[in-house]
Design a protein around this motif. Structure first.
Motif, mmCIF file in Angstrom:
data_model
loop_
_atom_site.group_PDB
_atom_site.id
_atom_site.type_symbol
_atom_site.label_atom_id
_atom_site.label_comp_id
_atom_site.label_asym_id
_atom_site.label_seq_id
_atom_site.Cartn_x
_atom_site.Cartn_y
_atom_site.Cartn_z
ATOM 1 N N LEU A 76 55.237 29.966 60.668
ATOM 2 C CA LEU A 76 56.661 29.659 60.503
ATOM 3 C C LEU A 76 57.444 30.966 60.653
ATOM 4 C CD1 LEU A 76 56.401 27.063 57.598
ATOM 5 C CD2 LEU A 76 56.757 26.617 60.029
ATOM 6 N N THR A 77 57.541 31.763 59.597
ATOM 7 C CA THR A 77 58.221 33.055 59.730
ATOM 8 C C THR A 77 57.260 34.220 59.873
ATOM 9 O OG1 THR A 77 58.267 33.365 57.336
ATOM 10 C CG2 THR A 77 60.182 32.296 58.340
ATOM 11 N N LYS A 119 52.239 28.791 56.702
ATOM 12 C CA LYS A 119 53.379 29.715 56.590
ATOM 13 C C LYS A 119 53.339 30.814 57.655
ATOM 14 C CE LYS A 119 55.227 33.690 54.626
ATOM 15 N NZ LYS A 119 56.464 33.636 55.399
ATOM 16 N N THR A 142 57.276 33.888 50.345
ATOM 17 C CA THR A 142 57.797 33.031 51.414
ATOM 18 C C THR A 142 59.262 33.349 51.686
ATOM 19 O OG1 THR A 142 58.441 31.314 49.824
ATOM 20 C CG2 THR A 142 56.222 31.161 50.778
ATOM 21 N N THR A 143 59.772 32.783 52.765
ATOM 22 C CA THR A 143 61.189 32.938 53.085
ATOM 23 C C THR A 143 61.963 31.881 52.311
ATOM 24 O OG1 THR A 143 60.595 33.734 55.277
ATOM 25 C CG2 THR A 143 62.883 33.077 54.947
ATOM 26 N N CYS A 183 60.969 17.818 55.539
ATOM 27 C CA CYS A 183 59.665 18.485 55.579
ATOM 28 C C CYS A 183 58.524 17.471 55.534
ATOM 29 C CB CYS A 183 59.547 19.468 54.418
ATOM 30 S SG CYS A 183 60.593 20.929 54.570
ATOM 31 N N GLU A 208 61.134 27.404 52.727
ATOM 32 C CA GLU A 208 59.937 27.591 53.538
ATOM 33 C C GLU A 208 58.678 27.295 52.741
ATOM 34 O OE1 GLU A 208 57.944 30.791 56.588
ATOM 35 O OE2 GLU A 208 58.298 31.419 54.517
#
Length: 393
Positions: A267-268, A264, A98-99, A132, A103
């Protein structure tokens, strides 16, 4: 305003600018020593930085890496979990890159919560947790860690009482930011028992796993019946002093990883391809690296804690992380940590963070202030000197 509505989604309206942005800007404006935001003022190992450079030059990860993360890093994460904790994960189905941990937390909560689900979290909590949970439409239910005999303690009766039929998951952070608490085996065993009994999921933020000075870090997933209901989160930033790289990961069952990846990917999608190769190398550093890291930070903790006590603060010496929480009331007349932190740069040229912003019950955190000690020794020594000159009249 358009159509009579505020521009910002109402779920985020309470959050505004983070306290870290405010205090860092204050440090820059006043030229103060920034002990507020938790980032080191030196880079991590040269060999890891050079590994990132080599990956960039060789074209490794310069284009989109695989969605779950590069295989080299996923394998290194799985090896780390087995070597350190005896937890066996399949790097192909049970690891997700993940970032950063931020994240990972966001993706886990977005994936696992439905609107109206309750999330039990230990307060004070890292500020992104509340945001979140709100973005996912959940309801946060804080369980307060209480200061007692120089440390913060979890009341297991309060934790049990916080769980209702609407509770979906427990969001657990150990070693705990900002208090520095490291939950004990008995405490974690009680959390595991509660999760099994009430059929709860648990998301654990373990980014400070290698920064434990007293006690030991024990992943909740290692307890009986918890591997299949726990999403374990960690990252490279705190352990290797490359916080700007934002490389994190989760380990969990295939079903949980699939769920989190579903969120995820929107998201990025992916990030930090070349850096992932370098972090894979970092996770395979010898034990001597991790031992030296702990020893260095323990010495810095002791320097700052002693200096703060000599300056008149009440000090809660942390068992883990790289933050020390203080009580400003012994300084005389000080009660409001937020006002204290906003005035501190002008008073003595040091920036800290008020713990109250990490609480739903703001009154519980009002007199407490957090200082970071992940700085060079000479910086901490100068900060201590300035704090000892604080005018408390």
């Amino acid at each position: 305003m358009t159509q009579g509505r505020p521009l910002l989604n109402r779920r985020l309206a309470e959050f505004g600018t983070t306290i870290f942005a405010e205090m860092t800007a204050l440090a820059v404006r006043t030229g103060s020593i920034n002990l507020g935001q938790g980032f080191p003022d030196t880079d991590g190992p040269d060999e890891i930085r050079e590994a990132a450079v080599r990956a960039l030059r060789a074209g490794h990860g310069n284009q989109y890496p695989p969605g779950p993360g590069v295989p080299e890093l996923r394998t290194a994460v799985a090896e780390h979990q087995q070597r350190r904790y005896g937890l066996v994960y399949d790097p192909d189905t049970e690891v997700l890159v993940t970032t950063g941990a931020t994240e990972a937390v966001a993706a886990a909560l977005l994936a696992l919560l439905e609107p109206g689900d309750e999330v039990v979290a230990l307060e004070p909590y890292y500020d992104s947790y509340a945001a979140c949970i709100a973005m996912a439409g959940g309801t946060r239910v804080p369980v307060t860690l209480h200061p007692h005999d120089g440390a913060y303690r979890l009341d297991l009766d309060e934790l049990r009482a916080a769980v209702t039929p609407r509770t979906r998951l427990i969001l657990l952070n150990t070693p705990h930011n900002p208090t520095g608490t490291v939950l004990t085996r008995d405490e974690l065993s009680a959390v595991a028992e509660l999760a099994r009994e009430r059929d709860l999921l648990v998301v654990t933020d373990e980014v400070y796993e290698h920064l434990v000075f007293e006690g030991e870090h024990i992943p909740l997933a290692s307890f009986p019946g918890m591997r299949e209901r726990t999403v374990t989160i960690s990252s490279a930033g705190k352990t290797f002093s490359f916080t700007g790289w934002k490389v994190g990961w989760i380990t969990a069952s295939p079903e949980l990883v699939t769920a989190v990846r579903s969120a995820k990917q929107f998201l990025t999608y992916v990030s930090g391809g070349p850096l992932q190769y370098a972090v894979a190398k970092a996770l395979r550093l010898p034990d001597s690296y991790f031992d030296a890291l702990r020893a260095d930070l323990r010495a810095k903790r002791d320097l700052l804690s002693t200096g703060l006590a000599e300056a008149g603060f009440g000090v809660y010496e942390p068992a883990g992380t790289y933050f020390v929480t203080t009580d400003i009331r012994p300084l005389g007349g000080e009660q409001d940590g937020l006002a204290f932190c906003r005035a501190l740069p002008e008073r003595c040229g040091v920036v800290a963070v008020p713990n109250a912003v990490f609480y739903d019950h703001r009154d519980q955190g009002a007199p407490f202030v957090r200082f970071a000690f992940c700085k060079r020794m000479e910086v901490l020594t100068e900060a201590v000197s300035r704090l000892k000159g604080l005018d408390t009249r």
